[in-house]
Design a protein around this motif. Structure first.
Motif, PDB file in Angstrom:
ATOM      1  N   ALA A   1       0.831  -1.201   0.000  1.00 40.94           N
ATOM      2  CA  ALA A   1       0.000   0.000   0.000  1.00 40.94           C
ATOM      3  C   ALA A   1       0.871   1.258   0.000  1.00 40.94           C
ATOM      4  N   PHE A   2       1.966   1.205   0.747  1.00 41.65           N
ATOM      5  CA  PHE A   2       2.901   2.331   0.788  1.00 41.65           C
ATOM      6  C   PHE A   2       3.548   2.525  -0.575  1.00 41.65           C
ATOM      7  N   ARG A   3       3.923   1.426  -1.225  1.00 40.97           N
ATOM      8  CA  ARG A   3       4.510   1.522  -2.564  1.00 40.97           C
ATOM      9  C   ARG A   3       3.522   2.136  -3.548  1.00 40.97           C
ATOM     10  N   ASP A   4       2.262   1.744  -3.449  1.00 39.33           N
ATOM     11  CA  ASP A   4       1.249   2.321  -4.337  1.00 39.33           C
ATOM     12  C   ASP A   4       1.122   3.831  -4.121  1.00 39.33           C
ATOM     13  N   ALA A   5       1.180   4.259  -2.862  1.00 42.30           N
ATOM     14  CA  ALA A   5       1.094   5.688  -2.564  1.00 42.30           C
ATOM     15  C   ALA A   5       2.300   6.437  -3.120  1.00 42.30           C
ATOM     16  N   LEU A   6       3.476   5.820  -3.019  1.00 42.12           N
ATOM     17  CA  LEU A   6       4.684   6.433  -3.569  1.00 42.12           C
ATOM     18  C   LEU A   6       4.585   6.555  -5.089  1.00 42.12           C
ATOM     19  N   ARG A   7       4.114   5.490  -5.743  1.00 40.95           N
ATOM     20  CA  ARG A   7       3.984   5.517  -7.203  1.00 40.95           C
ATOM     21  C   ARG A   7       2.983   6.568  -7.651  1.00 40.95           C
ATOM     22  N   SER A   8       1.927   6.719  -6.880  1.00 46.15           N
ATOM     23  CA  SER A   8       0.944   7.745  -7.215  1.00 46.15           C
ATOM     24  C   SER A   8       1.587   9.130  -7.124  1.00 46.15           C
ATOM     25  N   LEU A   9       2.379   9.362  -6.085  1.00 49.43           N
ATOM     26  CA  LEU A   9       3.088  10.635  -5.932  1.00 49.43           C
ATOM     27  C   LEU A   9       4.019  10.874  -7.117  1.00 49.43           C
ATOM     28  N   VAL A  10       4.779   9.854  -7.487  1.00 50.75           N
ATOM     29  CA  VAL A  10       5.742   9.987  -8.592  1.00 50.75           C
ATOM     30  C   VAL A  10       5.024  10.264  -9.903  1.00 50.75           C
ATOM     31  N   ASP A  11       3.943   9.517 -10.171  1.00 55.29           N
ATOM     32  CA  ASP A  11       3.217   9.686 -11.435  1.00 55.29           C
ATOM     33  C   ASP A  11       2.514  11.039 -11.513  1.00 55.29           C
ATOM     34  N   ARG A  12       2.088  11.539 -10.376  1.00 59.15           N
ATOM     35  CA  ARG A  12       1.325  12.791 -10.345  1.00 59.15           C
ATOM     36  C   ARG A  12       2.230  14.024 -10.302  1.00 59.15           C
ATOM     37  N   GLU A  13       3.284  13.964  -9.481  1.00 59.52           N
ATOM     38  CA  GLU A  13       4.072  15.162  -9.197  1.00 59.52           C
ATOM     39  C   GLU A  13       5.439  15.210  -9.875  1.00 59.52           C
ATOM     40  N   ILE A  14       6.008  14.048 -10.190  1.00 58.03           N
ATOM     41  CA  ILE A  14       7.404  14.027 -10.620  1.00 58.03           C
ATOM     42  C   ILE A  14       7.570  13.731 -12.107  1.00 58.03           C
ATOM     43  N   ARG A  15       7.013  12.640 -12.588  1.00 57.97           N
ATOM     44  CA  ARG A  15       7.221  12.247 -13.992  1.00 57.97           C
ATOM     45  C   ARG A  15       6.827  13.335 -15.001  1.00 57.97           C
ATOM     46  N   PRO A  16       5.692  13.989 -14.798  1.00 55.04           N
ATOM     47  CA  PRO A  16       5.278  14.967 -15.821  1.00 55.04           C
ATOM     48  C   PRO A  16       6.237  16.138 -15.994  1.00 55.04           C
ATOM     49  N   VAL A  17       7.051  16.441 -14.985  1.00 55.64           N
ATOM     50  CA  VAL A  17       7.889  17.654 -15.053  1.00 55.64           C
ATOM     51  C   VAL A  17       9.385  17.356 -15.014  1.00 55.64           C
ATOM     52  N   ALA A  18       9.756  16.088 -14.798  1.00 55.90           N
ATOM     53  CA  ALA A  18      11.159  15.759 -14.535  1.00 55.90           C
ATOM     54  C   ALA A  18      12.092  16.242 -15.638  1.00 55.90           C
ATOM     55  N   ASN A  19      11.792  15.923 -16.888  1.00 56.66           N
ATOM     56  CA  ASN A  19      12.711  16.299 -17.970  1.00 56.66           C
ATOM     57  C   ASN A  19      12.825  17.808 -18.129  1.00 56.66           C
ATOM     58  N   GLU A  20      11.678  18.474 -18.140  1.00 50.86           N
ATOM     59  CA  GLU A  20      11.691  19.927 -18.351  1.00 50.86           C
ATOM     60  C   GLU A  20      12.434  20.635 -17.227  1.00 50.86           C
TER      61      GLU A  20
END
Length: 387
Positions: free
Chosen positions: A11-30
């Motif tokens: 459950a903790f891993r799922d919460a972390l993945r949600s954070l990464v997909d929502r907050e980090i992946r969309p902006v990481a490259n830019e």
């Protein structure tokens, strides 16, 4: 033997993945290429409590088990390894304060560090002392009830955003062996004479700053001596490196997994001679190699983390995990780039960032050559056995 995560950890891993997909992946490259500081990501990590993962619950932290601790760094690094660095140095420092600080020091700093209201890192490395920490030249000279600190530190993560830094100094430069005269001081970064002189340019590991620091007659109260006793700084710093190596191993697995995910996705989508390149044996062999090595690195990393939760020393196990996982990250990112062909060299694709980030994992928290000597000493000394 149980090679699965608990329901709580999943459950903790799922919460972390949600954070990464929502907050980090969309902006990481830019943001990585523009050099923009990830203020919004830091805020999201604060809200999730990730600045308190090594802080005891009595001080408002999460005090995660070591498997869950390692999960944090794998999942964040899958999105952007540099962001994991913000959490790594901070939580290493919190762990050191929690385990070695006086009651007053814990009360002063840990509640605010756990929430992310205050930030920290750790000041060890100097221009002439990295692996050989006994060679540091920063000194702390007694002046009444204070110390006067003079010297330089370099490659310090979180330096521009830290409120307090545990800084390794020589309180007795004449002692032999040198580490008997070394101490950690909790230095308030608002002190007169403390200066962040510059940010160091880097191949990768962007998103967080790595800085050079100057201490120009910085006056530090004796109450800031970690643990209240001089001469224990080296042991206090090194004690944190075991969990630091789990952090690096977890990040390495995250880079390797992200490299594999990118390679598999691209191989299924990219066509050559009228077929997806995933149909060609040369590409299939690369995918098989990346996947196998990544899974082996993951199992070794969580084996070491699980043993840490048993309360045993894990210098050999953590050394193995850090060594193997970081080498795997380097190989996986390079092979993923090869699967991508020319596009792997493009800044529009994530894989070139993985390729630039991976080498640091073989250097951070002790170079891999040092890890091999740590492993060998554990084998010879009997604290680590195989088979």
């Amino acid at each position: 033997m149980d090679f699965t995560f608990s329901d709580e950890q999943l459950a903790f891993r799922d919460a972390l993945r949600s954070l990464v997909d929502r907050e980090i992946r969309p902006v990481a490259n830019e943001w990585e290429h523009s050099g923009r500081y990830p203020t919004e990501i830091v805020a999201a990590m604060r809200e999730m409590g990730l600045f308190g993962i090594t802080t005891p619950e009595e001080y408002g932290g999460l005090d995660l088990d070591k498997v869950s601790f390692t999960l944090v760094f794998e999942e964040i690094a899958r999105g952007w390894m540099g962001i994991a660095g913000i959490l790594g140095s901070h939580n290493l420092s919190c762990w050191i304060i929690a385990h070695h600080g006086t009651d007053e020091q814990k009360e002063q700093w840990l509640p605010r560090l756990a929430t992310g209201e205050c930030r920290t890192g750790i000041g060890l490395t100097e221009p002439g002392a990295g692996t050989d920490l006994q060679g540091i030249r920063t000194t702390a000279t007694r002046d009444g009830d204070d110390y006067i600190v003079r010297g330089t530190k370099t490659w310090i993560t979180n330096a521009r955003h830290a409120d307090v830094l545990p800084v390794l100094v020589k309180t007795d430069p004449t002692t032999s062996p040198a580490h008997h005269g070394m101490s950690l001081l909790l230095i308030d970064t608002a002190s007169d004479g403390f200066e962040v002189s510059r940010d160091l340019g880097k191949l990768g590991y962007k998103g967080t700053e790595s800085c050079e620091l100057f201490f120009d007659d910085v006056r530090v109260p004796r109450s800031a001596l970690l643990g209240g006793v001089e001469g224990r700084g080296m042991q206090q710093a090194l004690s944190g490196l075991e969990i630091g190596r789990l952090n690096i191993a977890g990040r390495s697995v995250g880079i390797a997994q992200a490299s594999y995910d990118a390679a598999l996705k691209y191989a299924k989508e990219r066509e050559a001679f009228g077929r997806p390149i995933a149909d060609f044996q040369a590409i299939q062999l690369k995918l098989a190699d990346i996947a196998t090595q990544t899974q082996a690195a993951r199992l070794m990393t969580y084996w070491a983390a699980a043993k840490a939760d048993s309360g045993e020393r894990i210098d050999g196990e953590a050394g193995m995990a850090k060594y193997f996982a970081s080498e795997t990250a380097i190989t996986a990112s390079l092979e993923s780039m090869r699967v991508h062909g020319g596009y792997g060299y493009s800044t529009e694709f994530d894989v070139e960032r993985y390729y630039r980030d991976a080498p640091l994992m073989s250097i951070g928290e002790g170079t891999n050559d040092i890890m091999r000597t740590v492993i060998a000493k554990a084998l010879v000394g009997g604290s680590l056995s195989i088979g």
